[in-house]
Design a protein around this motif. Structure first.
Motif, mmCIF file in Angstrom:
data_model
loop_
_atom_site.group_PDB
_atom_site.id
_atom_site.type_symbol
_atom_site.label_atom_id
_atom_site.label_comp_id
_atom_site.label_asym_id
_atom_site.label_seq_id
_atom_site.Cartn_x
_atom_site.Cartn_y
_atom_site.Cartn_z
ATOM 1 N N PHE A 6 0.826 -1.217 0.000
ATOM 2 C CA PHE A 6 0.000 0.000 0.000
ATOM 3 C C PHE A 6 0.855 1.261 0.000
ATOM 4 C CE2 PHE A 6 -0.013 -2.042 4.252
ATOM 5 C CZ PHE A 6 0.804 -1.161 4.945
ATOM 6 N N GLY A 7 0.161 2.367 -0.342
ATOM 7 C CA GLY A 7 0.803 3.658 -0.430
ATOM 8 C C GLY A 7 0.639 4.500 0.817
ATOM 9 N N GLU A 8 0.863 5.806 0.660
ATOM 10 C CA GLU A 8 0.975 6.712 1.797
ATOM 11 C C GLU A 8 -0.303 6.823 2.619
ATOM 12 O OE1 GLU A 8 2.548 11.266 2.724
ATOM 13 O OE2 GLU A 8 2.043 10.663 0.670
ATOM 14 N N ALA A 9 -1.462 6.918 1.959
ATOM 15 C CA ALA A 9 -2.715 7.136 2.687
ATOM 16 C C ALA A 9 -3.010 5.978 3.635
ATOM 17 C CB ALA A 9 -3.871 7.321 1.698
ATOM 18 N N ILE A 10 -2.924 4.767 3.145
ATOM 19 C CA ILE A 10 -3.191 3.600 3.982
ATOM 20 C C ILE A 10 -2.111 3.458 5.047
ATOM 21 C CG2 ILE A 10 -3.344 1.068 3.970
ATOM 22 C CD1 ILE A 10 -4.637 1.299 1.202
ATOM 23 N N TYR A 11 -0.867 3.714 4.675
ATOM 24 C CA TYR A 11 0.236 3.650 5.636
ATOM 25 C C TYR A 11 -0.011 4.610 6.804
ATOM 26 C CZ TYR A 11 4.925 4.251 7.572
ATOM 27 O OH TYR A 11 6.001 4.325 8.426
ATOM 28 N N SER A 38 2.439 4.342 -4.537
ATOM 29 C CA SER A 38 1.093 4.424 -5.095
ATOM 30 C C SER A 38 0.400 5.722 -4.680
ATOM 31 C CB SER A 38 0.261 3.227 -4.625
ATOM 32 O OG SER A 38 -1.090 3.382 -5.012
ATOM 33 N N GLN A 39 -0.232 6.385 -5.651
ATOM 34 C CA GLN A 39 -0.931 7.649 -5.392
ATOM 35 C C GLN A 39 -2.449 7.497 -5.411
ATOM 36 O OE1 GLN A 39 0.829 10.496 -4.615
ATOM 37 N NE2 GLN A 39 2.588 9.105 -4.681
ATOM 38 N N ASN A 40 -2.936 6.311 -5.734
ATOM 39 C CA ASN A 40 -4.377 6.127 -5.933
ATOM 40 C C ASN A 40 -5.097 5.587 -4.708
ATOM 41 O OD1 ASN A 40 -4.187 6.941 -8.658
ATOM 42 N ND2 ASN A 40 -3.499 4.890 -9.235
ATOM 43 N N ASN A 41 -4.376 5.332 -3.613
ATOM 44 C CA ASN A 41 -5.044 4.755 -2.438
ATOM 45 C C ASN A 41 -5.648 5.850 -1.561
ATOM 46 O OD1 ASN A 41 -2.848 4.937 0.085
ATOM 47 N ND2 ASN A 41 -1.920 4.912 -1.950
ATOM 48 N N TYR A 42 -6.712 5.469 -0.846
ATOM 49 C CA TYR A 42 -7.362 6.428 0.048
ATOM 50 C C TYR A 42 -8.102 5.700 1.159
ATOM 51 C CZ TYR A 42 -11.733 5.395 -2.524
ATOM 52 O OH TYR A 42 -12.813 4.776 -3.097
ATOM 53 N N VAL A 43 -8.491 6.475 2.175
ATOM 54 C CA VAL A 43 -9.269 5.974 3.313
ATOM 55 C C VAL A 43 -10.527 6.824 3.409
ATOM 56 C CG1 VAL A 43 -9.275 5.519 5.803
ATOM 57 C CG2 VAL A 43 -7.126 5.375 4.516
#
Length: 545
Positions: free
Chosen positions: A270-275, A298-303
């Protein structure tokens, strides 16, 4: 310093020299390192696989390691990897007497002694492990190698008084011994006896996977195994130690067992948002081993947070889904909501969200409806759901046994040869007009919704949505993860001590870090819950800056 202390120090030093402890945060490639570097590296050095033991907490992890090794080294067979097992299976072959899975043994005991009834819906719930609270605490005490009364007194929630607890323990032990020559032991007894009775063979390499999940009793066996091992690899993540309820103690992995520490530093999952969101939950974990790791690019992940299941964008996002609840009752709620929404899903064991026999009947009638033929097996199954049969004899196995396996039927054949009592106009009717036997209205409506949403071809394939407990998917991953924050009193965050709250944080940290692309938080106003909504607000505040 006495002789005993000197011997212990020497043993600890020897263990340190031959042990590497691999700390693998979520998605950092712990399994890859164990298999691709350690296991395959050993096989390339021509170390005989019979001299390698791969011990893991789950059969799934063992199978994965064995299958990858077989794929990479086709000269070996399954028999060459006979030391790839769970610890229970590894010890089992040394005992000639009957050994029973502890949960099955306790279930049988609870049923025979009328502690629970066969009609209890929990009997079929795999998450309801021992079917009885007192017996579960007793097994926890045995795994912790502590006095059962001491463990009982430490429990925040006490479902039964101490005298009942002790009486059940005594009755259970008598139950196991009362068969004379047919007496037996359970898995926990077996592990305890293995410490004194088994002389483990020498090994070149011992690999212990998911090391944070083993209990003190199991570690005692592992210590004994290590006496005759040249090289030891321990791998795990104490932040994902979610089996403390059964006596597991991650400190054996992090602190007590000596060894050189290796930390895998970058997650590929996973990328920054999930991290960032996972790290907020991780703050609630006490005594967490220092193991800084980074996320991928990854730039497409979100919460995102939701107040209703209907708001979750299942249709808009591609890839796989984990829909996760803390306990089985909340998982059942999620499954009911999924059916109301017409979602196609499975559980962690691969069971689909509909009765597959019913689905075969729908396909069979659809084929007849379109003028095609169906086979004998399909026709026999179809008759379980059709009311218009001339005589009940046509539903019996005896009738169908007399028909050749190669026989095929169209609509007229079934009327002429197999007792189907329908006029011509019936053939043009849709399946929901015909399949009214052993089909509830709710099941019919669900199939109609599924076919409207997915089409027939998709229902023949595996569903992309899995709905189950957080515990059941440990070690897995999905593109999208939904976490439901509702709990019961036992799992309620506010009712717990500091250490128990840490354990709950571990569970939810494990849950959210299954996600590769998106996390969806389903909040609740129910009085018992995990405060994941507060974590989300902290996440929003910190990421606005």
């Amino acid at each position: 310093m006495n002789i005993t202390t000197n011997l212990e120090l020497q043993k600890q030093r020897a263990l340190y020299k031959k042990t590497i402890k691999i700390f693998g945060p979520p998605g950092t490639g712990k399994t890859h390192n164990l298999i691709e570097r350690v296991l395959k590296g050993a096989l390339r050095r021509n170390i005989n696989p019979n001299n390698i033991a791969f011990i893991s907490f789950t059969n799934k992890a063992v199978s994965t390691a064995r299958d990858r090794a077989l794929s990479a080294f086709p000269k070996y067979t399954l028999k060459d990897f006979n030391r790839f097992k769970t610890l229970h299976s590894y010890c089992r072959r040394y005992f000639q007497e009957e050994v029973f899975d502890t949960k099955d043994c306790m279930l049988d005991f609870a049923l025979q002694n009328k502690i629970i009834r066969t009609s209890d819906s929990r009997v079929d719930d795999d998450n309801f492990t021992y079917k009885d609270w007192s017996l579960a605490i007793y097994d926890k005490a045995r795994n912790m190698m502590e006095d059962p009364v001491k463990v009982y007194k430490k429990e925040t929630y006490k479902k039964e008084p101490l005298n009942v607890y002790l009486r059940k323990i005594d009755t259970y032990e008598h139950y196991k011994r009362s068969g004379g020559e047919n007496s037996f032991i359970d898995f926990t007894d077996m592990i305890g006896r293995a410490i004194d009775e088994i002389e483990f063979p020498p090994l070149d390499i011992l690999i212990l996977d998911e090391a944070q999940d083993f209990t003190p009793l199991q570690w005692s066996v592992i210590y004994k195994m290590c006496d005759n091992v040249k090289r030891i690899y321990l791998a795990g993540d104490d932040d994902q130690a979610i089996y403390r309820w059964n006596g597991a103690d991650p400190k054996y992995f992090t602190t007590y067992f000596p060894g050189r520490k290796v930390v895998l530093r970058k997650t590929q999952r996973f990328g920054e948002a999930i991290y960032n969101f996972a790290q907020i939950i991780r703050r609630g974990i006490v005594d967490s081993e220092d193991k800084l790791y980074t996320h991928n690019n990854s730039q497409n992940n979100y919460v995102k947070r939701y107040l209703s299941f209907k708001e979750v964008p299942f249709n808009e996002l591609n890839g796989t889904w984990y829909v996760l609840g803390r306990i089985h009752t909340t998982v059942n709620e999620l499954r009911a909501s999924a059916k109301d929404a017409g979602l196609y899903y499975k559980d962690n064991k691969g069971n689909k969200s509909f009765d597959e026999k019913q689905w075969e009947a729908i396909k069979a009638w659809t084929a007849l409806n379109n003028g095609r033929k169906i086979g004998k097996k399909a026709a026999e199954n179809l008759y379980k759901y059709v009311r218009e049969i001339k005589d009940s004899d046509y539903r019996t196995q005896k009738f169908w046994l007399n028909i050749p396996d190669y026989q095929e039927f169209d609509f007229n054949d079934l009327r002429e040869w197999a007792g189907l009592d329908m006029t011509d106009e019936y053939q043009s009717k849709a399946w929901w007009w015909i399949l009214k036997r052993n089909f509830s209205p709710r099941q019919t409506i669900y199939f109609i919704r599924l076919l409207k949403r997915y089409g027939q071809d998709a229902l023949n394939n595996e569903p992309s949505i899995l709905i189950d407990t957080i515990h059941s998917v440990k070690g897995g991953e999905a593109n999208n993860v939904l976490i439901y924050s509702k709990a019961n009193w036992l799992s309620d965050f506010n009712n717990k001590s500091k250490l128990e709250k840490s354990d709950e944080s571990r569970v939810y940290y494990t849950g959210v870090t299954r996600a590769k692309d998106t996390i969806h938080l389903l909040s609740t106003d129910y009085k018992y819950n995990y405060p994941i909504g507060k974590d989300y607000l902290v996440y929003l505040k910190e990421n606005e800056q």
